[in-house]
Design a protein around this motif. Structure first.
Motif, PDB file in Angstrom:
ATOM      1  N   ALA A 107      -2.921  -2.486   0.980  1.00  0.00           N
ATOM      2  CA  ALA A 107      -2.615  -3.209  -0.132  1.00  0.00           C
ATOM      3  C   ALA A 107      -1.910  -4.588   0.319  1.00  0.00           C
ATOM      4  O   ALA A 107      -2.306  -5.811  -0.333  1.00  0.00           O
ATOM      5  CB  ALA A 107      -1.637  -2.562  -0.918  1.00  0.00           C
ATOM      6  N   ALA A 108      -0.943  -4.585   1.121  1.00  0.00           N
ATOM      7  CA  ALA A 108      -0.435  -5.911   1.629  1.00  0.00           C
ATOM      8  C   ALA A 108      -1.219  -6.785   2.428  1.00  0.00           C
ATOM      9  O   ALA A 108      -1.273  -8.183   2.062  1.00  0.00           O
ATOM     10  CB  ALA A 108       0.663  -5.477   2.661  1.00  0.00           C
ATOM     11  N   PHE A 109      -2.395  -6.344   2.981  1.00  0.00           N
ATOM     12  CA  PHE A 109      -3.382  -7.121   3.776  1.00  0.00           C
ATOM     13  C   PHE A 109      -3.965  -7.883   2.544  1.00  0.00           C
ATOM     14  O   PHE A 109      -4.286  -9.217   2.920  1.00  0.00           O
ATOM     15  CB  PHE A 109      -4.317  -6.285   4.586  1.00  0.00           C
ATOM     16  CG  PHE A 109      -5.474  -7.102   5.055  1.00  0.00           C
ATOM     17  CD1 PHE A 109      -5.528  -7.847   6.350  1.00  0.00           C
ATOM     18  CD2 PHE A 109      -6.662  -6.930   4.314  1.00  0.00           C
ATOM     19  CE1 PHE A 109      -6.681  -8.463   6.612  1.00  0.00           C
ATOM     20  CE2 PHE A 109      -7.895  -7.604   4.788  1.00  0.00           C
ATOM     21  CZ  PHE A 109      -7.796  -8.310   5.870  1.00  0.00           C
ATOM     22  N   PHE A 135       6.565   0.407  -0.742  1.00  0.00           N
ATOM     23  CA  PHE A 135       6.650   0.422   0.779  1.00  0.00           C
ATOM     24  C   PHE A 135       7.951  -0.474   1.549  1.00  0.00           C
ATOM     25  O   PHE A 135       8.244   0.184   2.329  1.00  0.00           O
ATOM     26  CB  PHE A 135       5.453   0.148   1.353  1.00  0.00           C
ATOM     27  CG  PHE A 135       4.079   0.961   0.804  1.00  0.00           C
ATOM     28  CD1 PHE A 135       3.892   2.073   1.468  1.00  0.00           C
ATOM     29  CD2 PHE A 135       3.301   0.451  -0.101  1.00  0.00           C
ATOM     30  CE1 PHE A 135       2.744   2.954   1.245  1.00  0.00           C
ATOM     31  CE2 PHE A 135       2.354   1.523  -0.585  1.00  0.00           C
ATOM     32  CZ  PHE A 135       2.051   2.621   0.081  1.00  0.00           C
ATOM     33  N   PHE A 136       8.188  -1.551   0.802  1.00  0.00           N
ATOM     34  CA  PHE A 136       9.254  -2.056   1.568  1.00  0.00           C
ATOM     35  C   PHE A 136      10.548  -1.437   1.428  1.00  0.00           C
ATOM     36  O   PHE A 136      11.179  -1.135   2.405  1.00  0.00           O
ATOM     37  CB  PHE A 136       9.642  -3.429   0.544  1.00  0.00           C
ATOM     38  CG  PHE A 136      10.931  -4.030   0.682  1.00  0.00           C
ATOM     39  CD1 PHE A 136      11.259  -4.704   1.964  1.00  0.00           C
ATOM     40  CD2 PHE A 136      11.731  -3.800  -0.059  1.00  0.00           C
ATOM     41  CE1 PHE A 136      12.376  -5.251   2.251  1.00  0.00           C
ATOM     42  CE2 PHE A 136      13.071  -4.341   0.161  1.00  0.00           C
ATOM     43  CZ  PHE A 136      13.356  -5.039   1.187  1.00  0.00           C
ATOM     44  N   ILE A 190      10.671  -2.716  11.583  1.00  0.00           N
ATOM     45  CA  ILE A 190      11.432  -4.030  10.990  1.00  0.00           C
ATOM     46  C   ILE A 190      10.244  -4.756  10.808  1.00  0.00           C
ATOM     47  O   ILE A 190      10.399  -5.681   9.724  1.00  0.00           O
ATOM     48  CB  ILE A 190      12.188  -4.670  12.257  1.00  0.00           C
ATOM     49  CG1 ILE A 190      13.547  -3.905  12.753  1.00  0.00           C
ATOM     50  CG2 ILE A 190      12.422  -6.121  12.002  1.00  0.00           C
ATOM     51  CD1 ILE A 190      14.222  -4.358  13.964  1.00  0.00           C
ATOM     52  N   VAL A 191       9.064  -4.923  11.542  1.00  0.00           N
ATOM     53  CA  VAL A 191       8.012  -5.772  10.881  1.00  0.00           C
ATOM     54  C   VAL A 191       7.358  -5.483   9.909  1.00  0.00           C
ATOM     55  O   VAL A 191       7.058  -6.315   8.911  1.00  0.00           O
ATOM     56  CB  VAL A 191       6.939  -5.848  12.235  1.00  0.00           C
ATOM     57  CG1 VAL A 191       5.525  -6.612  11.920  1.00  0.00           C
ATOM     58  CG2 VAL A 191       7.507  -6.661  13.678  1.00  0.00           C
ATOM     59  N   TYR A 197       5.941  -6.129   3.982  1.00  0.00           N
ATOM     60  CA  TYR A 197       6.139  -5.651   2.512  1.00  0.00           C
ATOM     61  C   TYR A 197       7.160  -6.634   1.736  1.00  0.00           C
ATOM     62  O   TYR A 197       6.924  -6.661   0.622  1.00  0.00           O
ATOM     63  CB  TYR A 197       6.572  -4.195   2.481  1.00  0.00           C
ATOM     64  CG  TYR A 197       5.442  -3.312   3.157  1.00  0.00           C
ATOM     65  CD1 TYR A 197       4.079  -3.337   2.619  1.00  0.00           C
ATOM     66  CD2 TYR A 197       5.545  -2.360   4.144  1.00  0.00           C
ATOM     67  CE1 TYR A 197       3.090  -2.512   2.791  1.00  0.00           C
ATOM     68  CE2 TYR A 197       4.524  -1.664   4.682  1.00  0.00           C
ATOM     69  CZ  TYR A 197       3.253  -1.950   4.052  1.00  0.00           C
ATOM     70  OH  TYR A 197       2.238  -1.016   4.579  1.00  0.00           O
ATOM     71  N   ALA A 198       8.266  -6.941   2.185  1.00  0.00           N
ATOM     72  CA  ALA A 198       8.999  -7.943   1.558  1.00  0.00           C
ATOM     73  C   ALA A 198       8.366  -9.137   1.189  1.00  0.00           C
ATOM     74  O   ALA A 198       8.309  -9.744   0.128  1.00  0.00           O
ATOM     75  CB  ALA A 198      10.218  -8.238   2.386  1.00  0.00           C
TER      76      ALA A 198
END
Length: 416
Positions: free
Chosen positions: A133-135, A192-193, A210-211, A216-217
């Motif tokens: 989804a983020a991609f 997810f964030f 962290i990455v 997601y942020a």
């Protein structure tokens, strides 16, 4: 996205759900029982009555209150503020009943799969879906910048849904990715964030987390979804509650990256447009009006509601109250509270993941309560299914041990 058969488009997630439900049914028939532990059985003792009541309400309550003015799910909220639509039994009632039936039995199928493959694999598949989804959110952003071409004809091909394509807010182009609109994308990605943020504050402060938390942020920010932004705020609040002093450095890192990205790459005007100008818009006022009117429906129907799929307010709570009434709402929220309670009963393994999932589910609900009224949003039920599996399926139990229990107990509550 749709798979088109003739002139009828099928939603892929529905096809997958049908396959999973069929697999589960065949598995139960072949085994001669339903593999479930006592805690999950107690969940279904609440979930199944909710399903039955909601489906019955879509028929009987709709007929009982026929003609009462409602916000029709087929029309936009803005078009009905001054003149609501008389209630009639429609395809929306049948459709919502079908989707709820499918979602509930997808939970059943997920539990069966969870016992077969283990909680860790189910969790990993869910996390992979978030990355996808983020991609596509970032991919769409690059297409807006003219770097690549976004496959709109492939991802936005379902003619059943009114899909928001090339929508702007102020001077900013909105991102919807693989979802029908930006609010759904923000509601999903922000979940997810929160999950990765809480993993970090619980002491799982490795570079990967962290990455991913930063990714997601950023992905949530570019959706320009106020729901997603509110979930981020809710997540930060939960992070304060769950805070572990060992996580101080990664949290500071995330906050710095988050705000530097948000206020330099996108600039501070975006926050003003999304959170401030939106609240002054006519659309925002119309959504508030729909919620107030829906609460009036709830009261005027003696707290019964007008039936599943009959009314469309702006917030999830008003959707529940105005559609399935007090009884249906109580059953559903009791079910959700029981799901959350599972995380604090079984503490043998995946402790950090369970607490992070609790926070993710709570933040997702916060987003829905603010402005995502769809009970049958597929991601919501996938999240519920993942939570149930991770909270209740023990890791490290050998298949040989499971088969032995099958033979010895051979009952619905095989793993008490």
């Amino acid at each position: 996205m749709a798979l088109v058969l003739g002139s009828f488009p099928l939603v892929p997630v529905v096809v997958i759900q049908l396959v999973f439900v069929a697999f589960s049914a065949v598995k139960i028939i072949n085994d001669g029982y339903f593999r479930v532990n006592r805690q999950i059985l107690n969940l279904f003792k609440v979930l199944l009555p909710f399903l039955i009541y909601s489906v019955l309400s879509s028929f009987f309550l709709t007929l009982l209150f026929e003609g009462i003015p409602v916000f029709s799910p087929k029309l936009g909220i803005d078009d009905q503020v001054d003149a609501q639509t008389p209630l009639v039994f429609s395809a929306s009632n049948i459709g919502q009943s079908f989707y709820l039936f499918l979602n509930v039995f997808s939970v059943v199928a997920a539990v069966q799969i969870g016992f077969k493959v283990g909680a860790r694999k189910v969790l990993n598949v869910w996390l992979l879906s978030g990355f996808i989804a983020a991609f596509f959110a970032f991919y769409q952003k690059l297409s807006q910048m003219g770097v690549v071409s976004f496959p709109t004809n492939f991802l936005k091909s379902n003619t059943i849904y009114d899909q928001a394509i090339d929508v702007t807010i102020g001077d900013f182009e909105r991102i919807s990715g693989t979802f029908t609109e930006s609010s759904y994308a923000g509601n999903c990605i922000a979940t997810f964030f929160v999950y990765y943020l809480l993993l970090l504050v619980l002491g799982r402060s490795n570079l990967k987390n962290i990455v991913l938390c930063c990714i997601y942020a950023w992905a949530t920010i570019i959706t320009t979804s106020s729901i997603g932004y509110i979930q981020i705020i809710a997540g930060l609040g939960l992070a304060v509650i769950f805070f572990n002093k060992k996580a101080f450095f990664p949290i500071i890192t995330i906050l710095l990256v988050f705000f530097v990205f948000g206020f330099s790459f996108l600039n501070s005007e975006l926050l003003s447009v999304v959170l401030l100008e939106k609240t002054d818009s006519l659309s925002f006022l119309n959504r508030i009006s729909s919620d107030i009117y829906s609460f009036g429906l709830f009261v005027s129907t003696d707290f019964l509601g007008v039936g599943l799929g009959s009314n469309r307010p702006s917030s999830f709570l008003m959707y529940m109250l105005s559609n399935v009434g007090l009884l249906g709402s109580i059953l559903f929220f009791v079910f959700i509270s029981m799901v959350i309670r599972l995380a604090f009963i079984n503490k043998q393994c995946l402790i950090s993941e369970k607490l992070a999932l609790v926070g993710a589910l709570i933040s997702h609900l916060v987003g829905k309560l603010v402005g995502s009224p769809d009970l049958n949003f597929w991601f919501f039920w996938v999240l519920i299914s993942v939570c149930i599996v991770v909270f209740s399926v023990e890791e490290g139990v050998s298949r040989k041990s499971l088969r032995k229990n099958d033979r010895d107990l051979g009952a619905v509550d095989a793993y008490q």
